[in-house]
Design a protein around this motif. Structure first.
Motif, PDB file in Angstrom:
ATOM      1  N   VAL A  33       0.828  -1.212   0.000  1.00 50.26           N
ATOM      2  CA  VAL A  33       0.000   0.000   0.000  1.00 50.26           C
ATOM      3  C   VAL A  33       0.865   1.266   0.000  1.00 50.26           C
ATOM      4  CG1 VAL A  33      -1.760   1.279   1.308  1.00 50.26           C
ATOM      5  CG2 VAL A  33      -1.899  -1.193   1.170  1.00 50.26           C
ATOM      6  N   LEU A  34       2.137   1.142   0.356  1.00 54.37           N
ATOM      7  CA  LEU A  34       3.004   2.307   0.569  1.00 54.37           C
ATOM      8  C   LEU A  34       2.993   3.319  -0.579  1.00 54.37           C
ATOM      9  CD1 LEU A  34       4.906   3.439   2.712  1.00 54.37           C
ATOM     10  CD2 LEU A  34       6.799   2.288   1.560  1.00 54.37           C
ATOM     11  N   PRO A  35       3.123   2.911  -1.863  1.00 58.43           N
ATOM     12  CA  PRO A  35       3.093   3.918  -2.940  1.00 58.43           C
ATOM     13  C   PRO A  35       1.777   4.697  -2.977  1.00 58.43           C
ATOM     14  CG  PRO A  35       3.910   1.810  -3.753  1.00 58.43           C
ATOM     15  CD  PRO A  35       3.351   1.556  -2.396  1.00 58.43           C
ATOM     16  N   TYR A  36       0.658   3.994  -2.767  1.00 55.66           N
ATOM     17  CA  TYR A  36      -0.648   4.661  -2.740  1.00 55.66           C
ATOM     18  C   TYR A  36      -0.742   5.580  -1.526  1.00 55.66           C
ATOM     19  CZ  TYR A  36      -1.748   0.898  -6.013  1.00 55.66           C
ATOM     20  OH  TYR A  36      -1.738   0.026  -7.078  1.00 55.66           O
ATOM     21  N   PHE A  37      -0.158   5.140  -0.420  1.00 55.93           N
ATOM     22  CA  PHE A  37      -0.184   5.918   0.810  1.00 55.93           C
ATOM     23  C   PHE A  37       0.492   7.270   0.624  1.00 55.93           C
ATOM     24  CE2 PHE A  37       2.149   7.041   4.757  1.00 55.93           C
ATOM     25  CZ  PHE A  37       1.066   7.278   5.595  1.00 55.93           C
ATOM     26  N   PHE A  38       1.689   7.264   0.044  1.00 53.81           N
ATOM     27  CA  PHE A  38       2.404   8.527  -0.135  1.00 53.81           C
ATOM     28  C   PHE A  38       1.701   9.431  -1.151  1.00 53.81           C
ATOM     29  CE2 PHE A  38       6.266   6.407   1.700  1.00 53.81           C
ATOM     30  CZ  PHE A  38       6.418   7.296   2.740  1.00 53.81           C
ATOM     31  N   SER A  39       1.151   8.868  -2.205  1.00 52.49           N
ATOM     32  CA  SER A  39       0.414   9.681  -3.188  1.00 52.49           C
ATOM     33  C   SER A  39      -0.828  10.288  -2.559  1.00 52.49           C
ATOM     34  CB  SER A  39       0.024   8.817  -4.392  1.00 52.49           C
ATOM     35  OG  SER A  39       1.151   8.301  -5.047  1.00 52.49           O
ATOM     36  N   LEU A  40      -1.568   9.461  -1.818  1.00 52.48           N
ATOM     37  CA  LEU A  40      -2.802   9.924  -1.184  1.00 52.48           C
ATOM     38  C   LEU A  40      -2.522  10.977  -0.132  1.00 52.48           C
ATOM     39  CD1 LEU A  40      -5.900   9.525  -0.768  1.00 52.48           C
ATOM     40  CD2 LEU A  40      -5.305   7.760   0.918  1.00 52.48           C
ATOM     41  N   THR A  41      -1.540  10.731   0.730  1.00 53.28           N
ATOM     42  CA  THR A  41      -1.250  11.678   1.805  1.00 53.28           C
ATOM     43  C   THR A  41      -0.651  12.972   1.268  1.00 53.28           C
ATOM     44  OG1 THR A  41       0.880  10.563   2.190  1.00 53.28           O
ATOM     45  CG2 THR A  41      -0.982   9.919   3.589  1.00 53.28           C
ATOM     46  N   PHE A  42       0.114  12.886   0.174  1.00 58.11           N
ATOM     47  CA  PHE A  42       0.655  14.111  -0.418  1.00 58.11           C
ATOM     48  C   PHE A  42      -0.482  14.985  -0.936  1.00 58.11           C
ATOM     49  CE2 PHE A  42       2.206  16.511  -4.100  1.00 58.11           C
ATOM     50  CZ  PHE A  42       3.236  17.224  -3.508  1.00 58.11           C
ATOM     51  N   PHE A  43      -1.450  14.358  -1.619  1.00 58.31           N
ATOM     52  CA  PHE A  43      -2.600  15.103  -2.128  1.00 58.31           C
ATOM     53  C   PHE A  43      -3.399  15.726  -0.983  1.00 58.31           C
ATOM     54  CE2 PHE A  43      -7.170  15.038  -3.258  1.00 58.31           C
ATOM     55  CZ  PHE A  43      -7.157  15.969  -4.290  1.00 58.31           C
ATOM     56  N   ALA A  44      -3.645  14.926   0.073  1.00 60.96           N
ATOM     57  CA  ALA A  44      -4.410  15.422   1.222  1.00 60.96           C
ATOM     58  C   ALA A  44      -3.660  16.545   1.932  1.00 60.96           C
ATOM     59  CB  ALA A  44      -4.693  14.274   2.192  1.00 60.96           C
ATOM     60  N   ALA A  45      -2.331  16.413   2.032  1.00 59.66           N
ATOM     61  CA  ALA A  45      -1.535  17.438   2.699  1.00 59.66           C
ATOM     62  C   ALA A  45      -1.548  18.744   1.906  1.00 59.66           C
ATOM     63  CB  ALA A  45      -0.097  16.947   2.880  1.00 59.66           C
TER      64      ALA A  45
END
Length: 275
Positions: A33-45
């Motif tokens: 899940v890590l690649p999706y996690f960083f993409s998702l959290t970057f967008f949310a941030a």
């Protein structure tokens, strides 16, 4: 129709002996899940920080408070665990019967009252500060603060990112995970569409004190992230990269946590299909 196997929580099903298996399975799920996690959290941030710079602290806090980020993350973990179709991730995490939509029914009244009062006090103070900033012309900040790109201030970019993510991952789970009516693994089971909310409530009511004790670390693990953040502050993350690393570990800890409760739900909630 999917129904609950009534033997799923019988006898020794919920024991501390399950934990090593859950941890061993949660680690590879978190890695997937890590690649999706960083993409998702970057967008949310980026969304949260934009609100902070342009509108003010109150808008940032409200956005973080209402963010469904943690539930989207649980759904992603369920997808990568093989128990939820990839096309159902968004609907399961923010759809009509998602925990995000049923937030006030999942959280306990005491958690809602305490959290509501504390957040209301914080919001009043933030709104006052924002009003002064708007009158003085400090807000809105339309231009990106380019000074953050200076080599000596790059740690601030990481701090802004981790803070924005931590706020979104930490506020709502405090109501649902730490102060919720259901055990965390049951939240994950509903997100993964293995059971309904009514079935989750029945399982919750059937849990013995011994089983709840064995599941207790699922709630207490949330405090680990708080300890990492406190350690980062003590080290002064603005000038110490070790503090920055601790902040990154804190938000990645949420990824592991979501993976853990997801694989636990897969193990503890057995569903059989009948015509």
């Amino acid at each position: 129709m999917a129904i609950i196997d009534q033997s799923q929580l019988a006898g020794p099903a919920v024991t501390f002996g399950r934990w090593p298996g859950w941890i061993a399975e949660a680690i590879p799920v978190a890695v997937r899940v890590l690649p999706y996690f960083f993409s998702l959290t970057f967008f949310a941030a980026v969304m949260a920080i934009t609100l902070l710079l342009v509108v003010g602290k109150a808008a940032f806090h409200l956005f973080s408070l209402a963010s469904p980020l943690v539930f989207v993350l649980i759904a992603l973990c369920a997808w990568k665990s093989g128990i939820l179709p990839g096309g159902a991730v968004v609907r399961s995490s923010i759809g009509p019967r998602s925990p995000w939509r049923r937030f006030f029914k999942i959280a306990t009244p005491l958690a809602l009252v305490i959290g509501g009062v504390l957040n209301l006090i914080a919001l009043v103070a933030m709104i006052g500060a924002d009003a002064i900033a708007w009158k003085s012309g400090v807000l809105p900040r339309i231009a990106f603060p380019m000074e953050l790109l200076d080599p000596e201030k790059r740690t601030l970019l990481v701090i802004l990112y981790t803070t924005a993510v931590e706020q979104q991952l930490g506020l709502m789970p405090l109501f649902v995970v730490m102060g919720g009516r259901l055990e965390p693994f049951l939240i994950a089971a509903v997100v993964s569409r293995r059971i309904t909310w009514d079935e989750a409530s029945k399982i919750q009511s059937s849990l013995t004190k011994s089983e709840k004790f064995c599941l207790g670390p699922m709630r207490l693990l949330v405090l680990g992230g708080v300890c990492l953040q406190a350690s980062a502050r003590m080290l002064d993350a603005t000038s110490n990269w070790l503090g920055v690393v601790l902040l990154l570990m804190s938000i990645c800890g949420w990824l592991f946590y979501c993976s853990l409760i997801t694989v636990a739900s897969k193990d503890l909630v057995c569903v059989k299909n009948q015509e």
